[in-house]
Write a protein that holds these residues in place. Structure first.
Motif, PDB file in Angstrom:
ATOM      1  N   CYS A  85      -7.423   7.886  -2.117  1.00 47.54           N
ATOM      2  CA  CYS A  85      -5.998   7.613  -2.282  1.00 47.54           C
ATOM      3  C   CYS A  85      -5.112   8.633  -1.558  1.00 47.54           C
ATOM      4  O   CYS A  85      -4.047   8.281  -1.054  1.00 47.54           O
TER       5      CYS A  85
ATOM      6  N   CYS B 161      -3.315   8.253   2.066  1.00 42.64           N
ATOM      7  CA  CYS B 161      -2.019   7.577   2.214  1.00 42.64           C
ATOM      8  C   CYS B 161      -0.954   8.158   1.300  1.00 42.64           C
ATOM      9  O   CYS B 161       0.198   8.284   1.689  1.00 42.64           O
ATOM     10  N   HIS B 162      -1.335   8.496   0.067  1.00 40.60           N
ATOM     11  CA  HIS B 162      -0.314   8.817  -0.930  1.00 40.60           C
ATOM     12  C   HIS B 162       0.153  10.264  -0.958  1.00 40.60           C
ATOM     13  O   HIS B 162       1.084  10.584  -1.684  1.00 40.60           O
TER      14      HIS B 162
ATOM     15  N   MET C 272       3.780   3.891   4.885  1.00 38.29           N
ATOM     16  CA  MET C 272       4.900   3.753   3.948  1.00 38.29           C
ATOM     17  C   MET C 272       4.450   3.798   2.486  1.00 38.29           C
ATOM     18  O   MET C 272       5.152   3.301   1.612  1.00 38.29           O
TER      19      MET C 272
ATOM     20  N   TRP D  67       8.689   6.477  -6.713  1.00 39.04           N
ATOM     21  CA  TRP D  67       7.846   5.939  -7.782  1.00 39.04           C
ATOM     22  C   TRP D  67       8.595   5.286  -8.929  1.00 39.04           C
ATOM     23  O   TRP D  67       8.045   4.439  -9.627  1.00 39.04           O
TER      24      TRP D  67
ATOM     25  N   ARG E  96       8.398   1.627  -9.451  1.00 31.60           N
ATOM     26  CA  ARG E  96       7.002   1.197  -9.620  1.00 31.60           C
ATOM     27  C   ARG E  96       6.483   1.582 -11.001  1.00 31.60           C
ATOM     28  O   ARG E  96       5.788   0.793 -11.640  1.00 31.60           O
TER      29      ARG E  96
ATOM     30  N   LEU F 241       6.999  -0.747 -13.787  1.00 33.38           N
ATOM     31  CA  LEU F 241       6.160  -1.952 -13.857  1.00 33.38           C
ATOM     32  C   LEU F 241       5.094  -1.803 -14.946  1.00 33.38           C
ATOM     33  O   LEU F 241       4.561  -2.790 -15.452  1.00 33.38           O
TER      34      LEU F 241
ATOM     35  N   ALA G  12      -2.447  -3.816  -8.890  1.00 33.83           N
ATOM     36  CA  ALA G  12      -2.112  -3.621  -7.474  1.00 33.83           C
ATOM     37  C   ALA G  12      -3.226  -2.824  -6.792  1.00 33.83           C
ATOM     38  O   ALA G  12      -3.619  -3.117  -5.666  1.00 33.83           O
ATOM     39  N   VAL G  13      -3.737  -1.813  -7.496  1.00 33.11           N
ATOM     40  CA  VAL G  13      -4.804  -0.981  -6.923  1.00 33.11           C
ATOM     41  C   VAL G  13      -6.080  -1.810  -6.742  1.00 33.11           C
ATOM     42  O   VAL G  13      -6.728  -1.750  -5.700  1.00 33.11           O
TER      43      VAL G  13
ATOM     44  N   GLY H 109       0.649  -2.828   2.269  1.00 37.19           N
ATOM     45  CA  GLY H 109      -0.196  -2.063   3.187  1.00 37.19           C
ATOM     46  C   GLY H 109      -1.389  -1.410   2.527  1.00 37.19           C
ATOM     47  O   GLY H 109      -2.140  -0.679   3.173  1.00 37.19           O
ATOM     48  N   MET H 110      -1.556  -1.628   1.228  1.00 36.43           N
ATOM     49  CA  MET H 110      -2.687  -1.010   0.521  1.00 36.43           C
ATOM     50  C   MET H 110      -3.824  -2.007   0.330  1.00 36.43           C
ATOM     51  O   MET H 110      -3.664  -3.016  -0.359  1.00 36.43           O
TER      52      MET H 110
ATOM     53  N   ALA I  63     -11.607   3.414  -9.900  1.00 34.90           N
ATOM     54  CA  ALA I  63     -10.275   3.178  -9.337  1.00 34.90           C
ATOM     55  C   ALA I  63      -9.210   3.495 -10.387  1.00 34.90           C
ATOM     56  O   ALA I  63      -8.189   4.122 -10.090  1.00 34.90           O
TER      57      ALA I  63
ATOM     58  N   GLY J  81      -8.791   7.171 -10.751  1.00 37.36           N
ATOM     59  CA  GLY J  81      -8.001   7.688  -9.632  1.00 37.36           C
ATOM     60  C   GLY J  81      -6.522   7.428  -9.849  1.00 37.36           C
ATOM     61  O   GLY J  81      -5.673   8.286  -9.612  1.00 37.36           O
TER      62      GLY J  81
HETATM   63  C1  HEC Z   1      -4.331   2.720   3.404  1.00 34.86           C
HETATM   64  C2  HEC Z   1      -3.340   3.466   2.656  1.00 34.86           C
HETATM   65  C3  HEC Z   1      -3.467   3.486   1.136  1.00 34.86           C
HETATM   66  C4  HEC Z   1      -4.530   3.920   0.386  1.00 34.86           C
HETATM   67  C5  HEC Z   1      -5.864   4.482   0.876  1.00 34.86           C
HETATM   68  C6  HEC Z   1      -4.126   3.774  -1.000  1.00 34.86           C
HETATM   69  N1  HEC Z   1      -2.868   3.266  -1.080  1.00 34.86           N
HETATM   70 FE1  HEC Z   1      -1.818   2.911  -2.772  1.00 34.86          FE
HETATM   71  N2  HEC Z   1      -0.290   2.129  -1.658  1.00 34.86           N
HETATM   72  C7  HEC Z   1      -0.258   2.070  -0.280  1.00 34.86           C
HETATM   73  C8  HEC Z   1       0.954   1.374   0.135  1.00 34.86           C
HETATM   74  C9  HEC Z   1       1.389   1.122   1.568  1.00 34.86           C
HETATM   75  C10 HEC Z   1       1.633   1.010  -1.053  1.00 34.86           C
HETATM   76  C11 HEC Z   1       2.924   0.219  -1.175  1.00 34.86           C
HETATM   77  C12 HEC Z   1       2.544  -1.243  -1.330  1.00 34.86           C
HETATM   78  C13 HEC Z   1       3.775  -2.131  -1.441  1.00 34.86           C
HETATM   79  O1  HEC Z   1       4.527  -1.994  -2.408  1.00 34.86           O
HETATM   80  O2  HEC Z   1       3.954  -2.987  -0.556  1.00 34.86           O
HETATM   81  C14 HEC Z   1       0.816   1.499  -2.156  1.00 34.86           C
HETATM   82  C15 HEC Z   1       1.155   1.350  -3.488  1.00 34.86           C
HETATM   83  C16 HEC Z   1       0.446   1.896  -4.544  1.00 34.86           C
HETATM   84  C17 HEC Z   1       0.829   1.795  -5.924  1.00 34.86           C
HETATM   85  C18 HEC Z   1       2.075   1.100  -6.460  1.00 34.86           C
HETATM   86  C19 HEC Z   1       1.746  -0.356  -6.673  1.00 34.86           C
HETATM   87  C20 HEC Z   1       2.933  -1.172  -7.099  1.00 34.86           C
HETATM   88  O3  HEC Z   1       2.701  -2.212  -7.727  1.00 34.86           O
HETATM   89  O4  HEC Z   1       4.058  -0.804  -6.796  1.00 34.86           O
HETATM   90  C21 HEC Z   1      -0.124   2.441  -6.656  1.00 34.86           C
HETATM   91  C22 HEC Z   1      -0.162   2.617  -8.175  1.00 34.86           C
HETATM   92  C23 HEC Z   1      -1.109   2.907  -5.739  1.00 34.86           C
HETATM   93  N3  HEC Z   1      -0.748   2.570  -4.454  1.00 34.86           N
HETATM   94  C24 HEC Z   1      -2.243   3.581  -6.103  1.00 34.86           C
HETATM   95  C25 HEC Z   1      -3.300   3.883  -5.239  1.00 34.86           C
HETATM   96  C26 HEC Z   1      -4.574   4.419  -5.671  1.00 34.86           C
HETATM   97  C27 HEC Z   1      -4.940   4.759  -7.114  1.00 34.86           C
HETATM   98  C28 HEC Z   1      -5.334   4.552  -4.548  1.00 34.86           C
HETATM   99  C29 HEC Z   1      -6.764   5.046  -4.457  1.00 34.86           C
HETATM  100  C30 HEC Z   1      -7.742   4.289  -5.234  1.00 34.86           C
HETATM  101  C31 HEC Z   1      -4.512   4.116  -3.409  1.00 34.86           C
HETATM  102  N4  HEC Z   1      -3.298   3.709  -3.879  1.00 34.86           N
HETATM  103  C32 HEC Z   1      -4.928   4.119  -2.086  1.00 34.86           C
HETATM  104  C33 HEC Z   1      -1.196   2.571   0.588  1.00 34.86           C
HETATM  105  C34 HEC Z   1      -2.426   3.072   0.210  1.00 34.86           C
END
Ligand code: HEC
Length: 109
Positions: free
Chosen positions: A29, A32-33, A39, A49, A52, A55, A63-64, A70-71, A85, A88
């Motif tokens: 995670c 990206c985060h 983004m 945040w 979000r 929610l 979502a995860v 993009g995730m 997951a 995490g």
């Molecule tokens: C490839 C890049 C990437 C990775 C790796 C990634 N994320 Fe994300 N994540 C994003 C993006 C981009 C968004 C925004 C998605 C959107 O709202 O369109 C996001 C949004 C989220 C959100 C908010 C969801 C929502 O409903 O608004 C959570 C919680 C989150 N990620 C958790 C995680 C966790 C936990 C991991 C690891 C298991 C992870 N992410 C790995 C790119 C990534």
């Protein structure tokens, strides 16, 4: 298990009993985060945040697990379990809501 090197090892002691969530976060995670790649909302940015967090955890977990925008599902690592997951995610939520300083530790690089 493979590992993305983010240069986090120096000076960071990982407690064994807290390691799962942290490990999942660092390996799947943080990429990206921490820096906002693609983004993604950054762990140290409350403003990104707020809408979000309102929610609720279940929606965020969905979502995860399924992916969103993009995730990719599970951050792109299909080999981690739903439980991993979720661990995490919980680690990340702790960092976002300011209950630990770990996210800042992770950002040191
Ligand atoms: C490839 C890049 C990437 C990775 C790796 C990634 N994320 Fe994300 N994540 C994003 C993006 C981009 C968004 C925004 C998605 C959107 O709202 O369109 C996001 C949004 C989220 C959100 C908010 C969801 C929502 O409903 O608004 C959570 C919680 C989150 N990620 C958790 C995680 C966790 C936990 C991991 C690891 C298991 C992870 N992410 C790995 C790119 C990534």
């Amino acid at each position: 298990m493979w590992m993305i090197s983010l240069g986090l090892a120096d000076g960071v002691a990982v407690a064994a009993d807290r390691s799962t969530g942290r490990e999942v976060f660092v390996q799947n995670c943080a990429l990206c985060h921490v820096h906002g790649v693609a983004m993604a909302p950054r762990v140290d940015n409350q403003t990104e945040w707020e809408p979000r967090l309102s929610l609720g955890r279940q929606a965020l977990l969905n979502a995860v697990l399924r992916g969103k925008g993009g995730m990719p599902p599970k951050g792109g690592n299909a080999s981690i379990s739903d439980e991993q997951a979720a661990a995490g995610l919980d680690y990340m939520l702790e960092a976002i809501t300011g209950q630990t300083g770990q996210a800042r530790v992770a950002k040191r690089r």
